[in-house]
Every structure is written in structure tokens, then in C-alpha cells.
Enzyme design. Structure first.
Site, PDB file in Angstrom:
ATOM      1  N   GLU A 193      -2.602   2.639   1.397  1.00  0.00           N
ATOM      2  CA  GLU A 193      -1.661   2.899   0.288  1.00  0.00           C
ATOM      3  C   GLU A 193      -1.258   1.532  -0.237  1.00  0.00           C
ATOM      4  OE1 GLU A 193      -1.089   5.757  -0.909  1.00  0.00           O
ATOM      5  OE2 GLU A 193      -1.396   7.213   0.693  1.00  0.00           O
ATOM      6  N   CYS A 232       6.339   1.038  -4.344  1.00  0.00           N
ATOM      7  CA  CYS A 232       4.934   1.054  -4.778  1.00  0.00           C
ATOM      8  C   CYS A 232       4.777   1.869  -6.043  1.00  0.00           C
ATOM      9  CB  CYS A 232       4.044   1.580  -3.670  1.00  0.00           C
ATOM     10  SG  CYS A 232       4.613   3.139  -3.008  1.00  0.00           S
TER      11      CYS A 232
HETATM   12  P1  NAD Z   1       1.446  -7.202   2.828  1.00  0.00           P
HETATM   13  O1  NAD Z   1       0.093  -6.684   2.621  1.00  0.00           O
HETATM   14  O2  NAD Z   1       1.670  -8.648   2.719  1.00  0.00           O
HETATM   15  O3  NAD Z   1       2.015  -6.806   4.254  1.00  0.00           O
HETATM   16  C1  NAD Z   1       2.027  -5.464   4.744  1.00  0.00           C
HETATM   17  C2  NAD Z   1       1.857  -5.483   6.250  1.00  0.00           C
HETATM   18  O4  NAD Z   1       0.567  -5.985   6.585  1.00  0.00           O
HETATM   19  C3  NAD Z   1       2.842  -6.374   6.994  1.00  0.00           C
HETATM   20  O5  NAD Z   1       3.222  -5.712   8.195  1.00  0.00           O
HETATM   21  C4  NAD Z   1       2.013  -7.610   7.297  1.00  0.00           C
HETATM   22  O6  NAD Z   1       2.477  -8.337   8.411  1.00  0.00           O
HETATM   23  C5  NAD Z   1       0.662  -7.009   7.576  1.00  0.00           C
HETATM   24  N1  NAD Z   1      -0.469  -7.902   7.393  1.00  0.00           N
HETATM   25  C6  NAD Z   1      -0.558  -9.056   6.657  1.00  0.00           C
HETATM   26  N2  NAD Z   1      -1.801  -9.577   6.726  1.00  0.00           N
HETATM   27  C7  NAD Z   1      -2.531  -8.757   7.531  1.00  0.00           C
HETATM   28  C8  NAD Z   1      -3.893  -8.736   7.966  1.00  0.00           C
HETATM   29  N3  NAD Z   1      -4.762  -9.668   7.583  1.00  0.00           N
HETATM   30  N4  NAD Z   1      -4.308  -7.715   8.749  1.00  0.00           N
HETATM   31  C9  NAD Z   1      -3.453  -6.732   9.127  1.00  0.00           C
HETATM   32  N5  NAD Z   1      -2.150  -6.699   8.751  1.00  0.00           N
HETATM   33  C10 NAD Z   1      -1.692  -7.692   7.965  1.00  0.00           C
HETATM   34  O7  NAD Z   1       2.347  -6.371   1.794  1.00  0.00           O
HETATM   35  P2  NAD Z   1       3.910  -6.466   1.577  1.00  0.00           P
HETATM   36  O8  NAD Z   1       4.209  -7.740   0.861  1.00  0.00           O
HETATM   37  O9  NAD Z   1       4.616  -6.207   2.857  1.00  0.00           O
HETATM   38  O10 NAD Z   1       4.170  -5.202   0.615  1.00  0.00           O
HETATM   39  C11 NAD Z   1       4.153  -5.293  -0.778  1.00  0.00           C
HETATM   40  C12 NAD Z   1       2.971  -4.573  -1.353  1.00  0.00           C
HETATM   41  O11 NAD Z   1       2.837  -3.279  -0.765  1.00  0.00           O
HETATM   42  C13 NAD Z   1       3.072  -4.298  -2.839  1.00  0.00           C
HETATM   43  O12 NAD Z   1       1.860  -4.641  -3.459  1.00  0.00           O
HETATM   44  C14 NAD Z   1       3.307  -2.806  -2.943  1.00  0.00           C
HETATM   45  O13 NAD Z   1       2.888  -2.220  -4.120  1.00  0.00           O
HETATM   46  C15 NAD Z   1       2.591  -2.302  -1.761  1.00  0.00           C
HETATM   47  N6  NAD Z   1       3.149  -1.025  -1.308  1.00  0.00           N
HETATM   48  C16 NAD Z   1       2.385   0.086  -1.509  1.00  0.00           C
HETATM   49  C17 NAD Z   1       2.875   1.331  -1.141  1.00  0.00           C
HETATM   50  C18 NAD Z   1       2.050   2.581  -1.362  1.00  0.00           C
HETATM   51  O14 NAD Z   1       2.347   3.603  -0.760  1.00  0.00           O
HETATM   52  N7  NAD Z   1       1.037   2.555  -2.183  1.00  0.00           N
HETATM   53  C19 NAD Z   1       4.141   1.432  -0.540  1.00  0.00           C
HETATM   54  C20 NAD Z   1       4.877   0.266  -0.346  1.00  0.00           C
HETATM   55  C21 NAD Z   1       4.351  -0.955  -0.725  1.00  0.00           C
END
Ligand code: NAD
Length: 468
Positions: free
Chosen positions: A241, A275
Site C-alpha cells: 500500500e 495516503c
Molecule cells: P517509508 O517507506 O520510508 O517507511 C515505511 C516503513 O518501511 C518504515 O517502518 C521504515 O522503517 C521501513 N523501511 C524503510 N526502508 C526499508 C527497506 N529497505 N526495507 C524494509 N523496510 C524499510 O515510508 P514513510 O515515510 O514511513 O511513509 C510515507 C509514505 O507512505 C507516503 O508515500 C504515503 O503515501 C505512504 N502511505 C501509503 C499508505 C497506503 O495505504 N497506500 C498509507 C500510509 C502511508
């Protein structure tokens, strides 16, 4: 409260490097947490595998009764959890309470679902039963915007379908998720639901693990792509997502007084860090002036401040990186001719505060219109020709959500049918339902959450052919 990982039902301190959790309203450190090491991630997954041997055979009533107890405990701890969410995430307390209550309701909805068994009468005479079997250990990786609710969206469908699960919350907002996993562990056997802590590298270790059967991830498109690329060797199932750039299209027959608060609420929900928030607004020229004026009034009336203050209606952006990103997008828009129509506010000196900002006089090709801001700034664009707007709405690599605002439901539905997004709302935006599939098209995601199809993505099919 413990700020430890939970491994096999026990609260255990990580043995890795320490990371800090900050309060975004004043930049003070609220917790220093030792990360989970690779070895500890391995131990957690091993415990989850062991627990799966029994959990996969648990009966449905036991699961549903445990879910009901968990939902009750969450409600009893509502104020404490909401305080934690506001402290680590920044949102106003009222919104944090909504997140907790919404989470408890969501758990009860999942408990009410039934995992079906299909019986097929084969033309050749035999009976075939198709079961939805659990996958094994599920890894859940969650973001910082709705830390408590999104963890519930991941964990409970996985548990309901008799998988065991290991969560890694965002390093920015782990506290409310630790509390959630603590509550879950009061009512489920050891090892069934665990939590590991740390930055992206811990998430990577978890998601790449060969004994993880599925990864469910909510976060940025970039991280989602990395997780997908690492799933190739083990062919593990992945649900992503991801980000979006949701369009809102306002037709000229709307009642401006009625729709303006709803549009503002869905664009600036959680300070725009949602999101499926409305992220670019196209307004028909006949209602453009009236609607922009009303939206400006609503934006200017927000009380921006620390979410723990009961008078606050608008909190800070969650972290410095996101604060800088949104600021830079607003500056870039202004340099490219954009006009800020909201008032500049006196903001607290410390903390990541940006008042809700409306920007007009923009067009496609400018970052604030084309990219995901994920923060409190909304571009508003005037239009005349609906076919042109539909083309612009679809001219993006994202495809999460979109909305059409009109009194003419038939006409709105015709426009909705042409939008290339996983969800379309008519006269609302961003209000999700546990009963309806939610997922992104294009770079906004892979697979679905919610609804029966979302639930069944935590299973694989097993067809049993019975010849009498
Ligand atoms: P992010 O991808 O930076 O981090 C999300 C999670 O992934 C964190 O727990 C992080 O520590 C982990 N992570 C980071 N690098 C990783 C890797 N290489 N492998 C595995 N895990 C890793 O995102 P964010 O900044 O926390 O969230 C913001 C983004 O999320 C926005 O783009 C937003 O649109 C999206 N979002 C989408 C939804 C949806 O349902 N579509 C919901 C909420 C947020």
C-alpha cells in the site's frame, strides 16, 4: 511503559544501536530505543514459526473471542494510547482518540468475517473443496502517519487467517504499536504476534528472511519497490500500500457551503499525511471563487499547535524530513508563479509546524501538482472542460484514489468510471471502510487490503479433490 521489542511473548531489550523518538511538536526526545539485531530478528521469526505449528489449527471461536477481548482492552486504554500517538506522531488528541476507537471497531469487524470453504461439484462427478489455508509467518512493516490504525490493518487479517506475524513499526512512531502488541499478547499464545524495532535496515532483514511467507507493507513507493525486488528469491507473497496523488474534481452544481468543510477535511486529514488524502483539487470555473474563498476561511480558522493542547485543531508535520520536503514544494510552487491564498500564521518556534496552505495559479508540471506532498499544502486548479480534467487526473504514475463532487450522481458516476484509481469517492474522499477492498493501481500499490479479498490475500488456496 516498556519500550522493548516483544519476542515470543516476552518484552526483550534490543541489542543493537539506539535510535531516538522525537516529539514533533517540540523536537524533544521522548524515547531512546535499542534496535533489534539481525540475530534477534532471526530468533523472533523462529519463535513465530514454532507458534504457527499450533496457531494454524486454532478454531475460529477462539480467535474471535480473543479479538473481542483485545478490542475491549484497547477501549479501556484509549486515553493512554491516544496520548502516546499524539506524543510520537503529533496529531491532535481528538484525532488520536478517533484512531484508537476506529482501530477497536476495525478489529471487531474482522472478527465478524468468515473465511469461506467453497464446495465445487465437478462435471465428472467428484466433489472439490477449496480451502483458504494460512501462509505461515507474515512480516508487517508500517509507516508513521497512522501508526496504531495501520498496524491493526496489517496484524488482524493475518491473525484471523491463522498466520503468525512479526511487525516492524516506523522508527519515528513505534510507541503506540508496542502498546498494541503488548495488549495482543495478553490474549494470544506466545510467539503468535511479535514486534521488532529499528530503522529501515531492520525492516529489510525482516522482509528478506527466507522463512517469512508474506510481507505486508504500507509506506513509500521506493521502499515498496525494494521489498518487492527482494521477494524474488523466495517467491514470497507481497502486498504493497504505497503513495498517491489523489485528485478531487468539483463540478459546478455543488453547494459550496456544504462541500467546502468536507473537501478541507479530506485534503488536510492528519495534516495531509494520509495516503488517500485529496492531494490536488480541480474546481469548475463557475464555483472556483466561492469555493476557494470558503476553503481559505476554514484553513485560516485552524488553531495550529501542540496536539496535546485541547484547543489545537491542527498539529505539526511528523518529522523534519517531511517538513523540509513540504516546505520546499511550497517554495518551488511560489517560484513558479503559485499564489498562497491562506494567511501566514505565527507558529511555535520549535516543532515541525506548517499551517494549512492553499496554493492557486498553478498548473501541471509543477512539483506540488505532479508529486505527492504528503503534508499540509493543497494546489487548487481552475477548469472548464471535464474531459481535459479527466485526462490530467489520469496523467500520473499514481493510482490510489480520486473523488468527484456533484449533486448529479449519475454524471459523477460517469466520471468516476473513467478514473484510473483503486478507489473513487463521490461527494467524499479518504473515508475507508473495512468492508471494501482498498488498493492502489500503477505505482500506488500491489494487491488489496480490507474486504474479503483483502483478507484472503493472507491465505493460499488448497483444492481437495474427493472421489467417492
Ligand atoms: P517509508 O517507506 O520510508 O517507511 C515505511 C516503513 O518501511 C518504515 O517502518 C521504515 O522503517 C521501513 N523501511 C524503510 N526502508 C526499508 C527497506 N529497505 N526495507 C524494509 N523496510 C524499510 O515510508 P514513510 O515515510 O514511513 O511513509 C510515507 C509514505 O507512505 C507516503 O508515500 C504515503 O503515501 C505512504 N502511505 C501509503 C499508505 C497506503 O495505504 N497506500 C498509507 C500510509 C502511508
Amino acid at each position: 511503559m516498556n519500550i522493548n521489542m516483544i519476542l515470543n511473548g516476552e518484552s526483550v531489550s534490543g541489542l543493537g544501536e539506539t535510535f531516538s523518538v522525537l516529539n514533533p511538536a517540540n523536537e524533544q526526545i521522548i524515547a531512546e530505543i535499542p534496535s533489534t539485531t539481525v540475530e534477534q530478528v532471526n530468533q523472533t521469526i523462529a519463535a513465530a514459526e514454532e507458534a504457527f505449528k499450533t496457531w494454524k489449527n486454532v478454531d475460529d471461536d477462539t480467535i474471535n473471542s480473543a479479538f473481542s477481548k483485545i478490542a475491549n482492552d484497547i477501549r479501556l486504554a484509549k486515553d493512554e494510547i491516544a496520548q502516546l500517538i499524539t506524543l510520537e506522531q503529533g496529531k491532535p488528541l481528538g484525532l488520536a482518540q478517533f484512531e484508537v476507537e476506529g482501530g477497536a471497531n476495525w478489529i471487531e469487524y474482522i472478527a465478524s468475517l468468515e473465511v469461506p470453504v467453497e464446495t465445487i461439484q465437478d462435471p465428472g462427478g467428484k466433489i472439490i473443496k477449496v480451502y483458504n489455508r494460512p501462509l505461515g509467518v507474515v512480516a508487517s512493516i508500517t509507516p508513521w502517519n497512522w501508526p496504531f490504525l495501520i498496524a491493526i490493518w496489517h496484524l488482524f487479517p493475518a491473525l484471523k487467517t491463522k498466520n503468525t506475524v512479526v511487525n516492524k513499526p516506523s522508527e519515528y512512531t513505534p510507541l503506540s504499536t508496542i502498546k498494541l502488541v503488548e495488549i495482543i499478547n495478553r490474549h494470544l499464545p506466545k510467539g503468535v504476534c511479535s514486534i521488532v524495532l529499528g530503522k529501515g535496515a531492520v525492516g529489510q532483514t525482516l522482509s528478506e528472511h527466507t522463512d517469512v511467507a508474506k510481507v505486508t507493507f504500507t509506506g513509500s513507493t521506493r521502499t515498496g519497490q525494494s521489498i518487492l525486488s527482494h521477494s524474488v528469491n523466495t517467491l514470497k507473497s507481497v502486498v504493497l500500500e504505497l503513495g498517491g496523488n489523489d485528485v478531487g474534481i468539483v463540478l459546478d452544481d455543488v453547494d459550496v457551503e456544504e462541500v467546502a468543510p468536507k473537501i478541507f477535511g479530506s485534503a488536510f486529514l492528519n495534516m495531509g499525511q494520509t495516503c488517500a488524502a485529496l492531494k490536488r483539487l480541480y474546481v469548475h470555473e463557475n464555483v472556483y471563487d466561492a469555493l476557494t474563498q470558503k476553503l481559505t476561511e476554514i484553513a485560516d480558522s485552524q488553531a495550529v499547535g501542540n496536539g496535546t493542547d485541547v484547543t489545537t485543531t491542527f498539529g505539526p508535520v511528523q518529522n523534519k524530513m517531511q517538513y523540509n520536503k513540504v516546505k520546499a514544494m511550497i517554495d518551488d510552487a511560489v517560484q513558479n508563479g503559485g499564489k498562497i491564498i491562506t494567511q501566514a500564521k505565527q507558529l511555535p518556534e520549535k516543532g515541525y509546524f506548517i499551517a494549512p496552505t492553499l496554493v492557486t495559479n498553478l498548473k501541471e508540471g509543477i512539483s506540488l501538482v505532479d508529486d505527492e506532498q504528503f503534508g499540509p499544502a493543497l494546489p487548487i486548479i481552475k477548469f472548464r472542460d471535464i474531459q481535459d480534467v479527466i485526462k490530467k487526473a489520469n496523467n500520473t504514475s499514481f493510482g490510489l484514489g480520486g473523488s468527484v463532487w456533484s449533486k448529479d450522481i449519475e454524471k459523477a458516476q460517469e466520471i468516476a468510471n473513467q478514473l484510473e484509481t483503486g478507489t473513487v469517492w463521490i461527494n467524499s474522499h479518504s473515508d475507508l471502510s473495512p468492508a471494501a477492498e482498498f488498493g492502489g493501481w500503477k505505482l500506488s500499490g500491489l494487491g488489496y487490503s480490507f474486504g474479503l479479498s483483502g483478507l484472503l490475500l493472507y491465505t493460499h488456496k488448497q483444492a481437495v479433490h474427493i472421489t467417492q
